[in-house]
Design a protein around this motif. Structure first.
Motif, PDB file in Angstrom:
ATOM      1  N   ASP A 148       0.687  -1.384   0.338  1.00  7.80           N
ATOM      2  CA  ASP A 148      -0.089  -0.190   0.206  1.00  7.80           C
ATOM      3  C   ASP A 148       0.985   0.787  -0.031  1.00  7.80           C
ATOM      4  O   ASP A 148       0.469   2.169  -0.720  1.00  7.80           O
ATOM      5  CB  ASP A 148      -1.059   0.029   1.377  1.00  7.80           C
ATOM      6  N   GLY A 149       1.939   1.488   0.173  1.00  9.11           N
ATOM      7  CA  GLY A 149       2.919   2.633   0.204  1.00  9.11           C
ATOM      8  C   GLY A 149       3.787   2.845  -0.594  1.00  9.11           C
ATOM      9  O   GLY A 149       4.277   3.330  -0.619  1.00  9.11           O
ATOM     10  N   ALA A 150       4.025   1.817  -1.583  1.00  6.61           N
ATOM     11  CA  ALA A 150       4.463   1.974  -2.162  1.00  6.61           C
ATOM     12  C   ALA A 150       4.686   3.859  -2.988  1.00  6.61           C
ATOM     13  O   ALA A 150       3.585   4.166  -3.330  1.00  6.61           O
ATOM     14  CB  ALA A 150       4.515   0.951  -3.014  1.00  6.61           C
ATOM     15  N   SER A 151       5.434   3.916  -3.599  1.00  9.17           N
ATOM     16  CA  SER A 151       5.747   5.498  -4.037  1.00  9.17           C
ATOM     17  C   SER A 151       5.378   5.183  -6.118  1.00  9.17           C
ATOM     18  O   SER A 151       5.415   3.771  -5.714  1.00  9.17           O
ATOM     19  CB  SER A 151       7.451   5.271  -4.375  1.00  9.17           C
ATOM     20  N   ASP A 152       5.088   6.750  -6.035  1.00 12.40           N
ATOM     21  CA  ASP A 152       4.662   5.902  -7.256  1.00 12.40           C
ATOM     22  C   ASP A 152       5.603   5.762  -8.412  1.00 12.40           C
ATOM     23  O   ASP A 152       5.969   5.306  -9.238  1.00 12.40           O
ATOM     24  CB  ASP A 152       4.306   7.978  -8.355  1.00 12.40           C
ATOM     25  N   ALA A 153       6.875   6.046  -8.290  1.00 15.11           N
ATOM     26  CA  ALA A 153       8.645   5.234  -8.697  1.00 15.11           C
ATOM     27  C   ALA A 153       7.970   3.901  -8.160  1.00 15.11           C
ATOM     28  O   ALA A 153       7.997   3.616  -9.906  1.00 15.11           O
ATOM     29  CB  ALA A 153       9.197   6.346  -8.031  1.00 15.11           C
TER      30      ALA A 153
END
Length: 174
Positions: free
Chosen positions: A49-54
């Motif tokens: 869930d906390g994955a960055s856009d990059a």
């Protein structure tokens, strides 16, 4: 070039493309006089869930690369069969998470005659470094028109298909 109905090409490809490639959605098949472009939708990788856009962008890039490499031999065989059967080149694309990447495709030269006002538009785009050449400027203009009139072009294509269907049912139909 073979004169094959688009629906026949679409039907053949739909039957020929492996079902595991189309588990999430049917392939999108776009056909013109020179080329058939097949776009396969692939599921987006799931990340925490906390994955960055990059990180999400990289996971999509990885999924696209994986699909391209893992299916290369099968795609080439299907393309070879379709090119022989329908007399048109075949291009492949994959869509993952809203990003579409087109693999190999052709650029077809198109002859056009332009009057000076139209040539001045192209020359302005070249002079402003928007395009490298008149040909690139013209392609840029066509893409821009396509983006801004997509609804109208879709309606026009639908109407043309309906006319073709009615014409095929006419007295001279074979």
């Amino acid at each position: 070039m073979h004169d094959t109905a688009d629906s026949t090409i679409d039907a053949w490809l739909t039957g020929r493309i492996p079902t595991d490639w189309t588990a999430t959605a049917p392939p999108s098949i776009v056909i013109d006089r020179e080329e058939i472009t097949i776009t396969i939708s692939v599921t987006e990788p799931s990340l925490a869930d906390g994955a960055s856009d990059a990180d999400r962008a990289e996971s999509v890039a990885g999924r696209i690369t994986g699909f391209r490499e893992d299916t290369r031999d099968q795609r080439m065989a299907i393309a070879r069969d379709a090119e022989h059967r329908f007399g048109r080149k075949v291009a492949w694309a994959v869509e993952v998470g809203g990003r579409t990447e087109l693999f190999t495709h052709i650029a077809v030269p198109v002859m056009t005659r332009l009057r000076q006002p139209e040539r001045l538009v192209l020359d302005t785009l070249v002079a402003a470094n928007v395009a490298r050449s008149r040909a690139d400027a013209l392609a840029w203009c066509v893409r821009l028109v396509g983006q801004n009139t997509d609804e109208w072009l879709t309606e026009l294509r639908t109407a043309m298909t309906a006319v073709d269907d009615v014409r095929a049912k006419g007295p001279d139909a074979t």
